[in-house]
Design a protein around this motif. Structure first.
Motif, short mmCIF file in Angstrom:
data_model
loop_
_atom_site.label_atom_id
_atom_site.label_comp_id
_atom_site.label_asym_id
_atom_site.label_seq_id
_atom_site.Cartn_x
_atom_site.Cartn_y
_atom_site.Cartn_z
N ALA A 184 -3.57 -9.66 -5.04
CA ALA A 184 -4.67 -9.54 -3.70
C ALA A 184 -4.46 -10.75 -3.07
CB ALA A 184 -5.86 -9.37 -4.39
N PHE A 185 -4.30 -11.92 -3.65
CA PHE A 185 -4.29 -13.15 -3.18
C PHE A 185 -2.98 -13.34 -2.12
CE2 PHE A 185 -3.62 -17.93 -2.49
CZ PHE A 185 -5.01 -18.14 -2.13
N GLY A 186 -1.87 -12.71 -2.53
CA GLY A 186 -0.50 -12.99 -2.02
C GLY A 186 -0.66 -11.99 -0.67
N MET A 187 -1.44 -10.84 -1.08
CA MET A 187 -1.37 -9.77 0.28
C MET A 187 -2.36 -10.23 1.38
SD MET A 187 -0.95 -5.93 -1.70
CE MET A 187 -1.09 -5.30 -0.10
N MET A 188 -3.45 -10.88 0.79
CA MET A 188 -4.39 -11.20 1.86
C MET A 188 -4.24 -12.46 2.43
SD MET A 188 -6.75 -8.71 1.64
CE MET A 188 -5.26 -7.77 1.60
N PHE A 189 -3.91 -13.56 1.67
CA PHE A 189 -3.38 -15.03 1.94
C PHE A 189 -2.12 -15.16 1.95
CE2 PHE A 189 -7.67 -14.77 0.22
CZ PHE A 189 -8.60 -14.89 1.48
N ILE A 247 -4.66 0.03 -4.38
CA ILE A 247 -6.02 -0.09 -4.07
C ILE A 247 -6.41 -0.69 -2.55
CG2 ILE A 247 -8.34 -1.02 -4.56
CD1 ILE A 247 -7.89 -0.77 -7.52
N ILE A 248 -5.55 -1.68 -2.73
CA ILE A 248 -5.54 -2.39 -1.20
C ILE A 248 -4.97 -1.65 -0.12
CG2 ILE A 248 -4.46 -4.33 0.03
CD1 ILE A 248 -4.70 -6.04 -2.65
N GLN A 249 -3.87 -0.84 -0.36
CA GLN A 249 -3.43 -0.04 0.60
C GLN A 249 -4.27 1.16 0.99
OE1 GLN A 249 -1.21 -2.09 1.82
NE2 GLN A 249 0.38 -0.65 1.88
N TYR A 250 -5.06 1.62 -0.11
CA TYR A 250 -5.95 2.71 0.06
C TYR A 250 -7.45 2.12 0.90
CZ TYR A 250 -10.04 5.59 -0.84
OH TYR A 250 -11.14 6.51 -0.91
N TRP A 251 -7.73 0.83 0.90
CA TRP A 251 -8.61 0.39 1.42
C TRP A 251 -8.30 0.10 3.04
CZ3 TRP A 251 -10.85 -3.47 -2.65
CH2 TRP A 251 -11.79 -2.65 -3.50
#
Length: 213
Positions: free
Chosen positions: A136-141, A195-199
């Protein structure tokens, strides 16, 4: 990194530390009943208690640890990445995300043990959740700089996560680091990615919440 952690991250840290303390008092019952055992396990514990897979183990194993170094590195990941991700997602979605990564890691481990490696041994540790937070950190930041420990080389988060995932895959396929559930780590990352792709609204299912990054 901030010391003033948001509530779910702080609660997860406290829970892991408290349960590790409980493990020191009653180690055998904690492992027998709450570690993740392979599907089809049917063993007798030291006191004659039946040891078997239980559905609750998909979550409970993620709060057990095999020693202080295991606990330290998992809690370090939770401390380093949990606060930033919880502030971005919000506390309730963050809790959902973290636990889903723990479950995703467990499912991956069960599949690998059943169909590829065999053997009857327990899996434990918060690494699945930690790897989900790293993803998540790598995708968000993606452009946030992270530092390797050995060697101490700074790199952007997206590259750090990609390299770490590739290393885990290599170690898992080759079996060069026995005793580590590499595919559970990858399962935690895979669950986090879905989950991130779903959101974000990038899956066919309608998202309940969309991340704007």
């Amino acid at each position: 990194m901030p010391i003033d952690l948001p509530p779910v991250t702080r609660a997860l840290l406290i829970a892991n530390l408290a349960i590790f303390g409980l493990q020191q008092l009653i180690p055998d019952p904690m492992i027998m009943h709450f570690a993740l055992w392979p599907l089809g396990t049917d063993l007798a514990g030291p006191d004659g208690t039946r040891v078997a897979f239980g559905i609750w183990q998909l979550v409970s194993y993620g709060f057990l640890h095999g020693g202080l170094p295991h606990l330290f590195f998992n809690m370090l990941a939770l401390w380093m990445f949990g606060g930033a991700i919880e502030r971005l997602f919000g506390s309730r979605p963050f809790a959902t995300y973290y636990l889903a990564c723990v479950v995703g890691a467990a499912v991956a481990q069960l599949i690998v043990v059943r169909y590829f490696t065999g053997g009857i041994y327990p899996t434990l540790g918060a690494s699945g959740g930690g790897f989900g937070l790293l993803l998540a950190f790598g995708m968000m930041f993606p452009h946030q700089r992270l530092m390797l420990l050995f060697p101490p080389i700074p790199m952007p988060a997206w590259l750090f996560v990609t390299a770490y995932g590739a290393i885990e895959l290599f170690l898992g396929v080759t079996g060069t680091q026995a005793g580590v559930a590499h595919f559970a780590h990858l399962g935690g990352m895979a669950a986090g990615f879905v989950i991130i792709q779903y959101w974000r609204g990038r899956l066919p299912l309608k998202p309940r919440r969309i991340l704007m990054r």
